[in-house]
Design an enzyme around this catalytic site. Sequence first.
Site, PDB file in Angstrom:
ATOM      1  N   GLY A  41       0.758  -1.252   0.000  1.00  0.00           N
ATOM      2  CA  GLY A  41       0.000   0.000   0.000  1.00  0.00           C
ATOM      3  C   GLY A  41       0.781   1.290   0.000  1.00  0.00           C
ATOM      4  N   CYS A  72      -7.632  -7.803  -2.097  1.00  0.00           N
ATOM      5  CA  CYS A  72      -6.767  -6.688  -1.699  1.00  0.00           C
ATOM      6  C   CYS A  72      -7.277  -5.440  -2.410  1.00  0.00           C
ATOM      7  CB  CYS A  72      -5.334  -7.007  -2.124  1.00  0.00           C
ATOM      8  SG  CYS A  72      -4.162  -5.673  -1.835  1.00  0.00           S
ATOM      9  N   ASN A  73      -7.649  -4.430  -1.654  1.00  0.00           N
ATOM     10  CA  ASN A  73      -8.133  -3.183  -2.262  1.00  0.00           C
ATOM     11  C   ASN A  73      -7.036  -2.521  -3.090  1.00  0.00           C
ATOM     12  OD1 ASN A  73     -10.909  -2.258  -0.768  1.00  0.00           O
ATOM     13  ND2 ASN A  73      -9.631  -3.501   0.565  1.00  0.00           N
ATOM     14  N   CYS A 186      -9.349  -1.732   3.577  1.00  0.00           N
ATOM     15  CA  CYS A 186      -8.171  -2.593   3.403  1.00  0.00           C
ATOM     16  C   CYS A 186      -8.524  -3.903   4.068  1.00  0.00           C
ATOM     17  CB  CYS A 186      -6.944  -1.961   4.062  1.00  0.00           C
ATOM     18  SG  CYS A 186      -5.530  -3.091   4.242  1.00  0.00           S
ATOM     19  N   THR A 187      -8.246  -5.010   3.401  1.00  0.00           N
ATOM     20  CA  THR A 187      -8.718  -6.302   3.919  1.00  0.00           C
ATOM     21  C   THR A 187      -7.971  -6.746   5.182  1.00  0.00           C
ATOM     22  OG1 THR A 187      -7.273  -7.434   2.329  1.00  0.00           O
ATOM     23  CG2 THR A 187      -9.582  -7.116   1.700  1.00  0.00           C
TER      24      THR A 187
HETATM   25  N1  DGL Z   1      -4.950  -6.023   2.279  1.00  0.00           N
HETATM   26  C1  DGL Z   1      -4.396  -5.024   1.382  1.00  0.00           C
HETATM   27  C2  DGL Z   1      -5.524  -4.075   0.939  1.00  0.00           C
HETATM   28  O1  DGL Z   1      -6.686  -4.424   1.039  1.00  0.00           O
HETATM   29  C3  DGL Z   1      -3.208  -4.382   2.022  1.00  0.00           C
HETATM   30  C4  DGL Z   1      -2.283  -3.759   1.064  1.00  0.00           C
HETATM   31  C5  DGL Z   1      -0.886  -3.620   1.583  1.00  0.00           C
HETATM   32  O2  DGL Z   1      -0.155  -4.585   1.494  1.00  0.00           O
HETATM   33  O3  DGL Z   1      -0.535  -2.516   2.037  1.00  0.00           O
HETATM   34  O4  DGL Z   1      -5.277  -2.994   0.459  1.00  0.00           O
END
Ligand code: DGL
Length: 270
Positions: A41, A72-73, A186-187
Site C-alpha cells: 500500500g 486486496c483493495n 483494506c482487507t
Molecule cells: N490487504 C491489502 C488491501 O486491502 C493491504 C495492502 C498492503 O499490502 O498494504 O489494500
Amino acid sequence: MSPVGVFDSGVGGLSVLAALRAELPHERFVYFADTAYAPYGERGDAYVIERSRNVAEQLIAEHGIKALVVACNTATTAAIHLLRAEHPALPIVGLEPALKPAVATSRTGHISVMATRGTLASAKYAALRESFAGSATVRAVPCDGLVKAIEGLETEAIAALCERYMTEAGPFGHASGEVDTVVLGCTHYPLVKSELQRHAPPALRFIDTGAPVAQQTRRVLASLGRLADGGDGGLVLQGSGDLAVLEAAAAHWLQKPRQQSAAVPAVSAV
Ligand code: DGL
C-alpha cells in the site's frame, strides 16, 4: 473441479477468505499471500501491478484456477483492469472501499474511510468518491504502517496505530458533524476490528467487503456454470514468504471469532 484462487499482499485477504468459505463451502480455495513483497500500500502502482501479475500467473500455471479473487483493495485499484485484459477467460472478482453503502446508511452524513495510502491516492478511489459521496463528508484516513504491524503480529504497534488512526477518523457519534460509519477499505483491517472498536462508541458502524465479495463470487461462478456441486471444499495455503509463518498466521486469524460485519450490498465487489 479446479480451485478458486485468492490473493493478497499478505494475511489481510484471510478476512475475505473466511467469507468465501462460509458462502461457498463446497469450493476448493488456494490462498496466496505475497508476504515476501508486502506491504503493497505504500509502494506505488508499478510495484503492485508487477506483483499482481506474477501472483496471478503463478496461480494459473500451478493450480489451473477457475476464478481469481483479488482480496486486496490496493491490488484491485492498481491492477485489476490489466489482469482482466491479460486473462480474458478467467473470471476475476475484486473489491473496493464500501463507500456507496456507507453513504446510503449513514445518518449523520459523516464517514471515514480507512485504507492504504495507495488505495486512497488512486484514480479509482477518486472516481468512487465522485460517484457516491454525494453531499456526505468523507474523510480519508491513510493508515501507514498498520498492514506491516498486522503482518508481523506486532501487538503493541497494532494497538498504538489503531488508537492513532481511530482518533484521526473521529469524532464519532450521532450528533451533527460526527462520524457514525467507518469503511474498512483494506482487507487487513477487519482482522483487528476488536482493537479499532476499543476507541469507538459501541454504536459506530464498521463496513467491510468480505460478504459482498463472497456473494459476487458465487454469482460469477454460477453464471458460468462453474460452481462446485458437492464435496468438502478444501484450502491450500501458498505464499512468497515462509509457509510455516503463513500457516501460523492463518490459524491465528481464521480461528479468531470475527464480529458480524454490517450487511452491505454487493456493490462493493467489482
Ligand atoms: N490487504 C491489502 C488491501 O486491502 C493491504 C495492502 C498492503 O499490502 O498494504 O489494500
